[in-house]
Write an enzyme that holds these catalytic residues in place. Structure first.
Site, short mmCIF file in Angstrom:
data_model
loop_
_atom_site.label_atom_id
_atom_site.label_comp_id
_atom_site.label_asym_id
_atom_site.label_seq_id
_atom_site.Cartn_x
_atom_site.Cartn_y
_atom_site.Cartn_z
N GLY A 9 -135.44 72.55 36.23
CA GLY A 9 -134.72 70.85 36.78
C GLY A 9 -135.27 70.08 37.61
O GLY A 9 -134.58 68.89 37.96
N CYS A 14 -119.64 61.68 7.77
CA CYS A 14 -121.28 60.99 7.18
C CYS A 14 -121.40 61.28 5.71
O CYS A 14 -120.20 61.00 4.88
CB CYS A 14 -122.59 61.78 7.22
SG CYS A 14 -123.52 61.10 6.70
N CYS A 43 -123.26 62.96 3.44
CA CYS A 43 -122.96 64.06 3.03
C CYS A 43 -122.13 64.80 3.48
O CYS A 43 -121.71 65.51 3.77
CB CYS A 43 -124.68 64.53 4.00
SG CYS A 43 -124.27 65.13 5.91
N CYS A 61 -125.39 60.49 9.39
CA CYS A 61 -125.86 61.16 10.29
C CYS A 61 -127.49 60.99 11.25
O CYS A 61 -128.14 60.24 9.92
CB CYS A 61 -126.01 62.93 9.84
SG CYS A 61 -125.36 63.30 8.81
N CYS A 85 -128.73 65.56 7.22
CA CYS A 85 -127.75 64.99 6.62
C CYS A 85 -128.83 65.42 4.80
O CYS A 85 -127.85 65.96 4.14
CB CYS A 85 -128.79 63.65 6.72
SG CYS A 85 -127.56 63.11 5.47
#
Lengths: 264, 290
Positions: free
Chosen positions: B33, B242, B245, B267, B273
């Site tokens: 970080g 979606c 899909c 998606c 997808c």
């Protein structure tokens, strides 16, 4: 006058012969005093007399060239503020101390709401409950006589007097023991000044705060300060109880200062 | 190996530059970080288009790597296509659109829906690495705040969100605390993706070219999104699924279909997808796979 100050306890802030040089130029020099819990010390003097230099030094924003400043911390007793680690010093500055600047725009975060301004110190010491922070902020707005409805307004929509009161609330929220004020009433008109002074005096007595107030306004000094220090050319030329200094000035400069006030 | 262009070193950058970038990456991995400064180079790409990401990718890519590049989840958008082609021409490595096949994934604004595995590396393109930047303009001060772990200010921003909108309205680049120590900007991924960063088996590298910073999250590191006790962190949700899909658990993009306000949700991760589609899942607006 009984000030309710207990001088048998150790002093809260002890200043020993400090001086600040700016190259060859002397900012302030040979300043020593003790400040006891609950005491308000006024520092007066003309522009350029070293008042602000001294205040910056006392509030650990400027390292002195000479001398030491010790502060009676809550946990570890007396500590020299300039030999502390930086993280300890910054912690002290946002918990046990407060700094009220002359221009509230320097002391506030103008981009965030009044509530967030007050809550900042709480969050910086680990408060993580939104509801609690907000309640605390609302309570403090009430204490400094700002309408609680305005908690979500940003400070730039506030008047000068309100901004100054908000700045005071923001500093007092962590219940500090010592606050530094640099011309707290500068730039405000007289009626607003009077209310602010009234508020400050009430808060200082109620919370048992110690304060160091720098001002060039002798009326402010008389109203707020128990003790007064008069500075000229970086030196303290006279100090004593406020009434004593103002009513019976000894040094020629103090006499000039006192007699310069217009009597309406 | 495919043909590469003449006159350039492997992966465009010279070996000394790659060495410098690798050293920065090693340091970044050692301090999860923490933003490590590095000597960012001019790249044949404008700032803001992923110059940091491609320098990190160039630093770690090897001849056996298989590279996938996504932009907002899609493999076929301009930025993704041009960066993928850049690496295939300067290194000759294999490229792919499949998350599971890739060893190296460079991404802008998304983490793939399929969980990443051990051994994979994901590289984020970062515009502004400093999470405190809009709150504290001074770089000296923000570095000091990181050093002393003074992160109360970030909560001021979240407080302000709740005060104005009734909830934490920050929806992307949502600040996280890495390994209980450093506050980090996860790059502008939606907060939907934040939970995926926590304890991820893959190595996560972040490159900011203009700001000249590299930072990293080693595999299996704790990543916590900041929040309040009474306003816990939560991710976006959608009412529908979606359109192509039928997925309900993925990040959906809204697509306007006509001037009458018809819309569909799809998606954002195109690979995910298509995979689902190939498995036989069909959404309300899709056609079955042949």
């Amino acid at each position: 006058m009984n000030l309710g100050i207990d001088t048998t306890t150790p002093p809260l802030l002890s200043v020993n012969d400090i001086g600040v040089d700016y190259g060859h130029h002397v900012g302030c020099t040979d300043v020593s005093f003790d400040l006891w819990p609950g005491e308000v010390l006024g520092i007066v003097g003309e522009s350029g007399s070293g008042k602000t230099t001294l205040l910056n030094c006392l509030s650990a924003q400027l390292a002195p060239t000479r001398g030491t400043i010790t502060y009676e911390t809550r946990i570890e007793g007396a500590r020299d503020i300039f030999t502390m680690s930086e993280s300890e010093r910054r912690m002290l500055m946002r918990t046990d101390w407060g700094l009220v600047r002359q221009n509230p725009r320097d002391g506030l975060r103008l981009g965030v709401s009044a509530g967030a301004n007050i809550g900042e110190r709480l969050m910086s010491v680990g408060a993580r409950h939104y509801g609690d922070i907000r309640n605390e902020a609302a309570a403090w707005l009430e204490k400094v006589e700002i309408d609680v409805q305005r908690i979500d307004d940003i400070p730039s929509t506030f008047s000068g007097g309100m901004q100054q009161r908000l700045q005071i609330a923001r500093n007092l929220v962590t219940e500090p023991r010592l606050i530094f004020m640099d011309e707290p009433t500068g730039g405000l008109d007289v009626s607003v000044q009077a209310r602010l002074l009234d508020l400050l005096r009430g808060l200082v007595t109620r919370l048992g705060l110690s304060a160091i107030v720098v001002t060039h306004d002798l009326a402010v000094a008389r109203l707020l300060a128990h003790r007064l220090m008069v500075m000229k050319d970086g030196k303290v030329i006279e100090q004593g109880l406020t009434d004593q200094v103002l009513d019976d000035p000894q040094h020629a400069y103090t006499q000039l200062l006192v007699s310069s006030i217009l009597q309406p | 190996m495919t043909d590469t262009i003449e006159g350039y070193n492997f992966a465009y950058l010279d070996e000394q530059t790659k060495r410098m970038i690798r050293r920065a990456i090693l340091k970044a991995v050692a301090i999860p970080g923490f933003q490590v400064p590095f000597g960012s180079r001019e790249m044949p790409l404008p700032y803001g288009w992923g110059t940091g990401g491609i320098q990190v990718t160039a630093g770690v890519i090897g001849q056996d790597d298989i590279l996938k590049v996504i932009d907002q989840g899609a493999d076929d958008t301009t930025n993704a296509v041009s960066i993928r082609r850049f690496f295939s021409r300067t290194t000759g490595v294999k490229t792919t659109e499949r998350t599971t096949e890739a060893t190296l994934i460079q991404t802008r604004h998304r983490i793939p829906e399929r969980a990443l595995a051990d051994g994979q590396i994901i590289i984020y393109q970062v515009p502004i690495p400093e999470p405190l930047r809009w709150l504290e303009p001074s770089e000296i001060e923000t570095r000091k705040m990181h050093a002393l772990q003074e992160y109360g200010l970030m909560h001021v921003k979240l407080y302000e969100d709740i005060a104005r909108f009734g909830r934490i309205a920050t929806s992307y680049n949502y600040p996280v605390l890495v390994n209980d120590r450093y506050l980090m900007a996860p790059s502008p991924i939606p907060k939907f993706d934040n939970p995926k960063m926590d304890n991820m088996p893959a190595l996560q590298l972040f490159g900011a070219g203009r700001e000249k910073r590299i930072y990293a999250i080693p595999p299996y590191t704790k990543v916590k999104s900041l929040d309040f006790d009474d306003h816990p962190f939560e991710v976006q949700r959608w009412d529908g699924c979606c359109g192509l899909c039928g997925a309900t658990g993925s990040y959906l993009d809204e697509v306007i279909l006509d001037d009458q306000g018809e819309r569909m949700f799809v998606c954002s991760d195109t690979d995910y997808c298509e995979d689902r589609h190939a498995e036989g899942h069909v959404g309300p607006l899709g056609q079955a796979a042949e």
